[in-house]
Write a protein that holds these residues in place. Structure first.
Motif, mmCIF file in Angstrom:
data_model
loop_
_atom_site.group_PDB
_atom_site.id
_atom_site.type_symbol
_atom_site.label_atom_id
_atom_site.label_comp_id
_atom_site.label_asym_id
_atom_site.label_seq_id
_atom_site.Cartn_x
_atom_site.Cartn_y
_atom_site.Cartn_z
ATOM 1 N N ASN A 184 0.815 -1.228 0.000
ATOM 2 C CA ASN A 184 0.000 0.000 0.000
ATOM 3 C C ASN A 184 0.840 1.266 0.000
ATOM 4 N N GLY A 185 1.979 1.232 -0.675
ATOM 5 C CA GLY A 185 2.827 2.414 -0.813
ATOM 6 C C GLY A 185 3.797 2.647 0.320
ATOM 7 N N LEU A 186 3.877 1.709 1.270
ATOM 8 C CA LEU A 186 4.749 1.892 2.431
ATOM 9 C C LEU A 186 6.152 1.309 2.243
ATOM 10 N N ASP A 187 6.324 0.396 1.282
ATOM 11 C CA ASP A 187 7.623 -0.236 1.039
ATOM 12 C C ASP A 187 8.134 0.175 -0.339
ATOM 13 N N LEU A 188 9.351 0.729 -0.367
ATOM 14 C CA LEU A 188 9.961 1.195 -1.607
ATOM 15 C C LEU A 188 11.244 0.439 -1.870
ATOM 16 N N TYR A 189 11.513 0.185 -3.121
ATOM 17 C CA TYR A 189 12.767 -0.427 -3.553
ATOM 18 C C TYR A 189 13.299 0.405 -4.701
ATOM 19 N N GLY A 190 14.574 0.698 -4.672
ATOM 20 C CA GLY A 190 15.125 1.484 -5.762
ATOM 21 C C GLY A 190 16.621 1.626 -5.698
ATOM 22 N N LYS A 191 17.132 2.331 -6.673
ATOM 23 C CA LYS A 191 18.564 2.619 -6.726
ATOM 24 C C LYS A 191 18.814 3.858 -5.880
ATOM 25 N N PHE A 192 19.944 3.863 -5.198
ATOM 26 C CA PHE A 192 20.208 4.864 -4.174
ATOM 27 C C PHE A 192 21.636 5.355 -4.311
ATOM 28 N N HIS A 193 21.837 6.622 -3.977
ATOM 29 C CA HIS A 193 23.185 7.182 -3.968
ATOM 30 C C HIS A 193 23.486 7.758 -2.589
ATOM 31 N N ASP A 216 26.736 9.821 -0.761
ATOM 32 C CA ASP A 216 28.038 10.441 -0.999
ATOM 33 C C ASP A 216 29.143 9.643 -0.311
ATOM 34 N N LYS A 217 28.820 8.985 0.797
ATOM 35 C CA LYS A 217 29.816 8.220 1.560
ATOM 36 C C LYS A 217 29.980 6.789 1.043
ATOM 37 N N TRP A 218 28.857 6.109 0.715
ATOM 38 C CA TRP A 218 28.902 4.686 0.399
ATOM 39 C C TRP A 218 28.760 4.368 -1.081
ATOM 40 N N GLY A 219 28.460 5.344 -1.912
ATOM 41 C CA GLY A 219 28.344 5.091 -3.347
ATOM 42 C C GLY A 219 26.923 4.737 -3.759
ATOM 43 N N ASP A 220 26.803 3.962 -4.828
ATOM 44 C CA ASP A 220 25.512 3.625 -5.415
ATOM 45 C C ASP A 220 25.179 2.159 -5.158
ATOM 46 N N PHE A 221 23.920 1.897 -4.813
ATOM 47 C CA PHE A 221 23.471 0.532 -4.529
ATOM 48 C C PHE A 221 21.946 0.498 -4.551
ATOM 49 N N LYS A 222 21.393 -0.703 -4.549
ATOM 50 C CA LYS A 222 19.943 -0.879 -4.447
ATOM 51 C C LYS A 222 19.578 -0.882 -2.968
ATOM 52 N N THR A 223 18.420 -0.307 -2.668
ATOM 53 C CA THR A 223 18.010 -0.207 -1.268
ATOM 54 C C THR A 223 16.508 -0.408 -1.129
ATOM 55 N N TYR A 224 16.092 -0.590 0.117
ATOM 56 C CA TYR A 224 14.667 -0.575 0.449
ATOM 57 C C TYR A 224 14.447 0.388 1.602
ATOM 58 N N PHE A 225 13.294 1.005 1.613
ATOM 59 C CA PHE A 225 12.801 1.812 2.731
ATOM 60 C C PHE A 225 11.413 1.263 3.027
ATOM 61 N N LYS A 226 11.189 0.836 4.267
ATOM 62 C CA LYS A 226 9.886 0.318 4.682
ATOM 63 C C LYS A 226 9.376 1.173 5.833
ATOM 64 N N PHE A 227 8.272 1.857 5.578
ATOM 65 C CA PHE A 227 7.706 2.792 6.536
ATOM 66 C C PHE A 227 6.551 2.155 7.298
ATOM 67 N N GLN A 228 6.436 2.501 8.579
ATOM 68 C CA GLN A 228 5.253 2.163 9.372
ATOM 69 C C GLN A 228 4.694 3.466 9.921
ATOM 70 N N LEU A 229 3.378 3.629 9.794
ATOM 71 C CA LEU A 229 2.725 4.845 10.241
ATOM 72 C C LEU A 229 1.853 4.566 11.464
ATOM 73 N N ASN A 230 1.729 5.567 12.332
ATOM 74 C CA ASN A 230 0.806 5.426 13.453
ATOM 75 C C ASN A 230 -0.599 5.829 12.992
ATOM 76 N N LYS A 231 -1.561 5.828 13.907
ATOM 77 C CA LYS A 231 -2.956 6.132 13.550
ATOM 78 C C LYS A 231 -3.129 7.552 13.025
ATOM 79 N N GLU A 232 -2.245 8.454 13.448
ATOM 80 C CA GLU A 232 -2.326 9.846 12.994
ATOM 81 C C GLU A 232 -1.611 10.067 11.664
ATOM 82 N N GLY A 233 -1.003 9.031 11.112
ATOM 83 C CA GLY A 233 -0.328 9.157 9.830
ATOM 84 C C GLY A 233 1.122 9.597 9.917
ATOM 85 N N LYS A 234 1.680 9.637 11.132
ATOM 86 C CA LYS A 234 3.103 9.971 11.309
ATOM 87 C C LYS A 234 3.933 8.691 11.195
#
Length: 136
Positions: free
Chosen positions: A96-105, A107-125
């Motif tokens: 539902n739009g909370l998990d992202l996968y993509g190419k990432f840059h 400045d310290k570690w270079g370029d690689f594939k990554t994921y960001f997985k978000f969890q929101l509370n009831k207020e949407g934070k």
């Protein structure tokens, strides 16, 4: 010898400016059209722009942050990442739009594939963020 020193002094500022990285601006930001969750879209937009104020307002007080499964300090990560790390593409969006996968840059570690997985509370934070290297 004086000529070499003069050339080195003249070229030093040029070499140093080439190493500086400029955070993305509205004119060169990555396309975020694939992002379907409004809070996640705002978080990625803030990350891309290095906008600390916008980034912090999207999170609950004391959010949990995990990097490759290891709990890390959210504030330290944010201070180091914003303006120095960014997605170069978003390849997949799930959960539902909370998990992202993509190419990432980084400045310290270079370029690689990554994921960001978000969890929101009831207020949407954002109360929890899991990040890490991805293989997809």
């Amino acid at each position: 010898m004086k000529t070499l020193l003069y050339i080195a002094i003249c070229l030093l500022p040029l070499a140093m400016s080439a190493q500086r990285r400029t955070p993305p601006t509205k004119n060169n930001m990555m396309n975020t059209d694939k992002l379907t969750n409004e809070t996640v879209k705002k978080a990625i937009t803030a990350l891309q722009a290095g906008d600390k104020n916008a980034w912090y307002t999207l999170f609950t007080p004391g959010p949990e942050l995990f990097d490759d499964g290891n709990k890390i300090d959210f504030k330290s990560f944010s201070e180091g990442a914003l303006g120095h790390e960014r997605f170069t593409s978003i390849d997949k969006v799930e959960n539902n739009g909370l998990d992202l996968y993509g190419k990432f840059h980084s400045d310290k570690w270079g370029d690689f594939k990554t994921y960001f997985k978000f969890q929101l509370n009831k207020e949407g934070k954002i109360s929890r963020l899991e990040i890490g290297q991805a293989s997809y």
